[in-house]
Design a protein around this motif. Structure first.
Motif, PDB file in Angstrom:
ATOM      1  N   THR A 116      10.449   8.003   4.460  1.00 58.85           N
ATOM      2  CA  THR A 116      11.184   8.379   3.261  1.00 58.85           C
ATOM      3  C   THR A 116      11.214   9.904   3.236  1.00 58.85           C
ATOM      4  O   THR A 116      10.578  10.568   4.063  1.00 58.85           O
ATOM      5  N   ALA A 117      11.920  10.467   2.267  1.00 56.28           N
ATOM      6  CA  ALA A 117      11.997  11.924   2.170  1.00 56.28           C
ATOM      7  C   ALA A 117      10.636  12.547   1.892  1.00 56.28           C
ATOM      8  O   ALA A 117      10.438  13.746   2.126  1.00 56.28           O
ATOM      9  N   ASP A 118       9.680  11.747   1.406  1.00 55.65           N
ATOM     10  CA  ASP A 118       8.362  12.274   1.045  1.00 55.65           C
ATOM     11  C   ASP A 118       7.324  12.138   2.154  1.00 55.65           C
ATOM     12  O   ASP A 118       6.160  12.503   1.954  1.00 55.65           O
ATOM     13  N   LEU A 119       7.711  11.622   3.322  1.00 54.64           N
ATOM     14  CA  LEU A 119       6.766  11.563   4.443  1.00 54.64           C
ATOM     15  C   LEU A 119       6.631  12.963   5.028  1.00 54.64           C
ATOM     16  O   LEU A 119       7.566  13.496   5.622  1.00 54.64           O
ATOM     17  N   VAL A 120       5.451  13.574   4.864  1.00 49.17           N
ATOM     18  CA  VAL A 120       5.266  14.971   5.272  1.00 49.17           C
ATOM     19  C   VAL A 120       4.220  15.145   6.367  1.00 49.17           C
ATOM     20  O   VAL A 120       4.072  16.244   6.907  1.00 49.17           O
ATOM     21  N   SER A 121       3.489  14.089   6.695  1.00 52.57           N
ATOM     22  CA  SER A 121       2.427  14.232   7.691  1.00 52.57           C
ATOM     23  C   SER A 121       2.221  12.907   8.416  1.00 52.57           C
ATOM     24  O   SER A 121       2.132  11.854   7.773  1.00 52.57           O
ATOM     25  N   VAL A 122       2.171  12.972   9.739  1.00 52.50           N
ATOM     26  CA  VAL A 122       1.945  11.789  10.572  1.00 52.50           C
ATOM     27  C   VAL A 122       0.823  12.100  11.546  1.00 52.50           C
ATOM     28  O   VAL A 122       0.878  13.101  12.272  1.00 52.50           O
ATOM     29  N   ALA A 158       0.804  -1.223   0.000  1.00 56.32           N
ATOM     30  CA  ALA A 158       0.000   0.000   0.000  1.00 56.32           C
ATOM     31  C   ALA A 158       0.834   1.269   0.000  1.00 56.32           C
ATOM     32  O   ALA A 158       0.278   2.372  -0.086  1.00 56.32           O
ATOM     33  N   MET A 159       2.156   1.152   0.097  1.00 53.42           N
ATOM     34  CA  MET A 159       2.992   2.347   0.205  1.00 53.42           C
ATOM     35  C   MET A 159       2.858   3.230  -1.032  1.00 53.42           C
ATOM     36  O   MET A 159       2.729   2.738  -2.157  1.00 53.42           O
ATOM     37  N   VAL A 160       2.878   4.533  -0.813  1.00 55.10           N
ATOM     38  CA  VAL A 160       2.744   5.507  -1.893  1.00 55.10           C
ATOM     39  C   VAL A 160       4.029   5.501  -2.717  1.00 55.10           C
ATOM     40  O   VAL A 160       5.126   5.682  -2.180  1.00 55.10           O
ATOM     41  N   ALA A 161       3.896   5.301  -4.022  1.00 56.47           N
ATOM     42  CA  ALA A 161       5.070   5.110  -4.881  1.00 56.47           C
ATOM     43  C   ALA A 161       5.878   6.386  -5.055  1.00 56.47           C
ATOM     44  O   ALA A 161       7.110   6.351  -5.114  1.00 56.47           O
ATOM     45  N   SER A 162       5.206   7.518  -5.163  1.00 57.10           N
ATOM     46  CA  SER A 162       5.924   8.776  -5.367  1.00 57.10           C
ATOM     47  C   SER A 162       5.072   9.934  -4.870  1.00 57.10           C
ATOM     48  O   SER A 162       3.850   9.832  -4.789  1.00 57.10           O
ATOM     49  N   GLY A 163       5.735  11.028  -4.543  1.00 57.22           N
ATOM     50  CA  GLY A 163       5.038  12.214  -4.073  1.00 57.22           C
ATOM     51  C   GLY A 163       4.837  12.207  -2.571  1.00 57.22           C
ATOM     52  O   GLY A 163       5.025  11.187  -1.899  1.00 57.22           O
ATOM     53  N   PRO A 164       4.458  13.351  -1.999  1.00 50.69           N
ATOM     54  CA  PRO A 164       4.266  13.466  -0.555  1.00 50.69           C
ATOM     55  C   PRO A 164       3.201  12.493  -0.049  1.00 50.69           C
ATOM     56  O   PRO A 164       2.169  12.302  -0.686  1.00 50.69           O
ATOM     57  N   TRP A 165       3.470  11.896   1.103  1.00 48.18           N
ATOM     58  CA  TRP A 165       2.511  10.944   1.654  1.00 48.18           C
ATOM     59  C   TRP A 165       2.352  11.150   3.153  1.00 48.18           C
ATOM     60  O   TRP A 165       3.171  11.792   3.808  1.00 48.18           O
ATOM     61  N   ALA A 166       1.256  10.593   3.651  1.00 48.51           N
ATOM     62  CA  ALA A 166       0.892  10.747   5.060  1.00 48.51           C
ATOM     63  C   ALA A 166       0.670   9.380   5.684  1.00 48.51           C
ATOM     64  O   ALA A 166       0.282   8.420   5.013  1.00 48.51           O
ATOM     65  N   LEU A 167       0.910   9.317   6.981  1.00 49.60           N
ATOM     66  CA  LEU A 167       0.745   8.095   7.768  1.00 49.60           C
ATOM     67  C   LEU A 167      -0.265   8.355   8.871  1.00 49.60           C
ATOM     68  O   LEU A 167      -0.220   9.396   9.533  1.00 49.60           O
ATOM     69  N   LEU A 168      -1.178   7.408   9.065  1.00 44.52           N
ATOM     70  CA  LEU A 168      -2.150   7.477  10.156  1.00 44.52           C
ATOM     71  C   LEU A 168      -2.071   6.194  10.967  1.00 44.52           C
ATOM     72  O   LEU A 168      -2.140   5.096  10.413  1.00 44.52           O
ATOM     73  N   LEU A 169      -1.920   6.335  12.283  1.00 46.07           N
ATOM     74  CA  LEU A 169      -1.937   5.202  13.200  1.00 46.07           C
ATOM     75  C   LEU A 169      -3.029   5.448  14.232  1.00 46.07           C
ATOM     76  O   LEU A 169      -2.991   6.445  14.952  1.00 46.07           O
ATOM     77  N   GLU A 170      -4.007   4.549  14.279  1.00 46.18           N
ATOM     78  CA  GLU A 170      -5.072   4.624  15.279  1.00 46.18           C
ATOM     79  C   GLU A 170      -4.853   3.505  16.286  1.00 46.18           C
ATOM     80  O   GLU A 170      -4.912   2.324  15.936  1.00 46.18           O
ATOM     81  N   VAL A 171      -4.583   3.884  17.517  1.00 47.49           N
ATOM     82  CA  VAL A 171      -4.239   2.932  18.571  1.00 47.49           C
ATOM     83  C   VAL A 171      -5.495   2.562  19.346  1.00 47.49           C
ATOM     84  O   VAL A 171      -6.163   3.435  19.918  1.00 47.49           O
TER      85      VAL A 171
END
Length: 235
Positions: free
Chosen positions: A91-97, A51-64
């Protein structure tokens, strides 16, 4: 003009974690907590790989998901849940967590393209010049919120947007920045600096933009408000 950039919370079904989320651990590598943390990170990285984003800025969401009897506003600090997973996937494109906690039997993770959104209202901004490993950095961050009204007791939603130079690992800014927010969050003990009641944070959004003109300086923008316990909070 240098400005913070804010990103929307990722939307979608995401994936149910096969192993429960683990908090960051600074114990020796053979400690059981470290072993379980590595197992969780490796399993989650494999789960997310397709599911990882192949290119461009991406965001990660973790719901605990936490047990029903667990107090959501005491301990289980969200930055300590988010940091290990973000570090493993970064990666360098991770811009939001984004990271949240709620009463649930399962935990969920999602990666998605990042989308810029309007920033929250009522932000506090400071440009820091000190090393993030120093007390001076925390003092500079605290100066931005020292005159702000404390958030009433209960759950808190927090977003922090960083603008950094290209050589900066922005993930390492999370903890010292949040440690400086005791004027908003309150202290665990009145006689202890840099120990805020950050277990109150039930919804956390962290963002970054890179600006080479900053050099080693960091622009920090902070938005915090009372939140509804256990519910998804506004972007």
């Amino acid at each position: 003009m240098i400005a913070a950039r804010w990103y929307a919370r990722p939307e979608g079904d995401g994936l149910t974690l096969r192993k429960p989320p683990r908090l960051a651990s600074w114990n020796k590598s053979t400690d059981p907590d470290q072993v379980r943390l590595r197992e969780y990170l490796e399993d989650t990285a494999k789960l997310l790989a397709p599911a990882m984003v192949a290119s461009g800025p991406w965001a990660l969401l973790l719901e605990v998901g936490l047990p029903t009897g667990r107090d959501l506003v005491d301990m289980a600090d969200l930055d300590n849940y988010a940091f290990p997973l973000a570090s493993r996937l970064r990666t360098a494109d991770l811009v939001s967590v984004w990271c949240s906690k709620r009463h649930a039997d399962r935990s969920r993770v999602l990666v998605a393209p990042a989308h810029v959104t309007a920033g929250p209202s009522g932000t506090y901004t400071v440009r820091t010049t000190a090393s993030a490993q120093t007390t001076a950095y925390k003092e500079q961050v605290r100066s931005a919120v020292v005159g702000a009204a404390a958030i009433p007791a209960g759950a808190v939603q927090l977003q922090v947007a960083f603008a950094v130079g290209p050589q900066r690992n922005w993930l390492t800014l999370w903890k010292p920045t949040i440690d400086a927010l005791d004027p908003l969050l309150g202290r665990t003990r009145e006689d202890r600096d840099w120990h805020p009641q950050d277990g109150r944070i039930t919804d956390l959004g962290l963002h970054v933009t890179v600006d080479s003109s900053l050099g080693h300086d960091v622009l920090v923008s902070i938005a915090a408000a009372a939140a509804a316990t256990g519910k998804a909070l506004s972007r």
